[in-house]
Design an enzyme around this catalytic site. Structure first.
Site, PDB file in Angstrom:
ATOM      1  N   TYR A  98       0.989  -1.074  -0.046  1.00  0.00           N
ATOM      2  CA  TYR A  98      -0.085  -0.060  -0.066  1.00  0.00           C
ATOM      3  C   TYR A  98       0.891   1.310   0.054  1.00  0.00           C
ATOM      4  CZ  TYR A  98      -3.137   3.522   1.316  1.00  0.00           C
ATOM      5  OH  TYR A  98      -4.060   4.822   1.512  1.00  0.00           O
ATOM      6  N   GLU A 177      -3.596   7.280  -4.428  1.00  0.00           N
ATOM      7  CA  GLU A 177      -3.451   6.051  -3.556  1.00  0.00           C
ATOM      8  C   GLU A 177      -3.186   4.950  -4.532  1.00  0.00           C
ATOM      9  OE1 GLU A 177      -6.110   4.571   0.055  1.00  0.00           O
ATOM     10  OE2 GLU A 177      -7.030   3.986  -1.851  1.00  0.00           O
TER      11      GLU A 177
END
Ligand code: GDP
Ligand code: MN
Length: 359
Positions: A98, A177
């Site tokens: 992530y 993101e």
């Protein structure tokens, strides 16, 4: 303004980030000749959690592709059905990480956020790495992230962080993101999924901004991802006053939302789905003073939300104005209470939150 995945990937790709080669497919369009199998077919809706909702499908043959595209074009995900699908060659995934850069309003800084475990379960993660990022701090931060990822090739991570930071600032983003940032079996990194939010207030600087979903978020502003009270109101003034009143009553508002004069069941239902992306919301305050908006349309959306959305937080509703009587009847049939004033809603919401804290 929240972009669709394929739009986000175009921006990242232009900034030198590794994105998979993708094809955008509209309904009744055939791209067969250009597809190599196996291929990942991804619903282009402006919400997360598509994988879990069945919106990401891997297919091996033309026949499977036909079935998958038929299904996906008809599949509602959190109130959205796609106008397009993104087709990408399937990745040989070794690890899912992530990585994101976001504007933190509280600290008034740009931050880098990373976690070793990316992918569809990221919401249950704790212990995210989070640091303010500046051009000067990129080498140090990249080394830490490489360490976190167990990656010996620090340069590979630094290239990604550098490009992402430059892309973020150049595009006046609020959020970029990458989840998952995939390490494929060859050791290279690929942005398998991308979420971008751009700052609407910077539109005047970007004449080239021309994205599909720009109408969606126009009147929806995230104030605090971790807020405990979500708000739905109509008219910018009333929406602002509602946010202020929530804060004044000692609670943390998550969002500002003006559903606008043309609010209908669909647009209000979308707002509910959007609100469900906040993890800490314990109460939803709905404050509608209907002129052009019709209370009965709002009531229908409230009823649909209660029926369709799992674990919808308790609603505290104040409705007044056009078609209120009709709305009251509809809500009463479903045992949904309304309150006479905003103050009553806030008191009840406060009580609800203290109750939730005790449990
Ligand atoms: P999301 O569920 O909306 O976040 O969509 P993602 O693009 O992140 O896809 C969900 C999951 O699909 C990923 O976390 C992967 O575990 C899985 N997946 C498996 N193969 C692939 C692939 O080739 N490409 C992508 N993008 N995801 C894959
Ligand atoms: Mn994802």
């Amino acid at each position: 303004m929240r972009l669709l995945e394929y739009e986000a990937k175009q921006i990242l790709g232009n900034a030198g980030l590794p994105v998979p080669p993708g094809l955008v497919m509209r309904q009744d369009e055939s791209l067969e000749a250009r597809i190599t199998f196996p291929v990942v077919v991804k619903s282009q809706v402006p919400v997360g959690g598509r994988g879990k909702a069945g919106g990401v499908v891997i297919v091996e043959t033309i026949e499977e592709l036909q079935t998958a595209t038929d299904t996906l074009f008809g599949l509602d995900i959190k109130g959205f059905t796609p106008q397009s699908l993104l087709l990408e060659p399937k990745l040989a995934i070794a690890d899912e990480r992530y990585l994101s850069i976001l504007l933190n309003r509280e600290t008034a800084s740009i931050q880098l956020v990373a976690h070793k475990d990316g992918g569809v379960e990221v919401e249950s993660n704790t212990g995210f790495y989070r640091e303010d990022i500046t051009p000067e701090s990129i080498p140090v931060l990249s080394r830490k992230v490489a360490e976190l990822f167990g990656e010996e090739n620090e340069t590979a991570i630094q290239d990604i962080v550098t490009n992402l930071y430059e892309c973020f600032t150049a595009n006046d983003a609020l959020l970029m993101e990458i989840n998952p940032l995939v390490r494929i079996q060859s050791g290279a990194y690929v942005c398998a999924d991308a979420k971008i939010e751009l700052d609407d207030a910077a539109r005047f600087r970007h004449k080239d901004w021309n994205f599909e979903e720009k109408r969606l978020d126009a009147n929806f502003v995230t104030l605090d991802e971790n807020g405990e009270v979500a708000t739905i109101a109509n008219g910018a003034g009333l929406a602002m006053a509602t946010v202020d009143a929530v804060a004044g009553a000692g609670m943390k508002p998550a969002n500002f939302l003006d559903v606008g004069g043309g609010a209908n069941k669909e647009s209000v239902l979308k707002a509910f789905n959007r609100i469900m992306e906040y993890k800490n919301v314990r109460a939803i305050v709905i404050n509608i003073f209907a002129g052009i908006t019709r209370c009965d349309e709002v009531a229908r959306a409230i009823i649909a939300a209660r029926e369709e959305i799992d674990s919808l937080p308790p609603l505290f509703i104040r409705l007044a104005g056009t078609n209120f009587e009709e709305a009251a009847v509809l809500l009463k049939e479903k045992d949904i209470a309304t309150l006479a004033t905003l103050e009553a809603c806030l008191d009840a919401a406060n009580e609800q939150i203290s109750k939730a804290e005790v449990n």
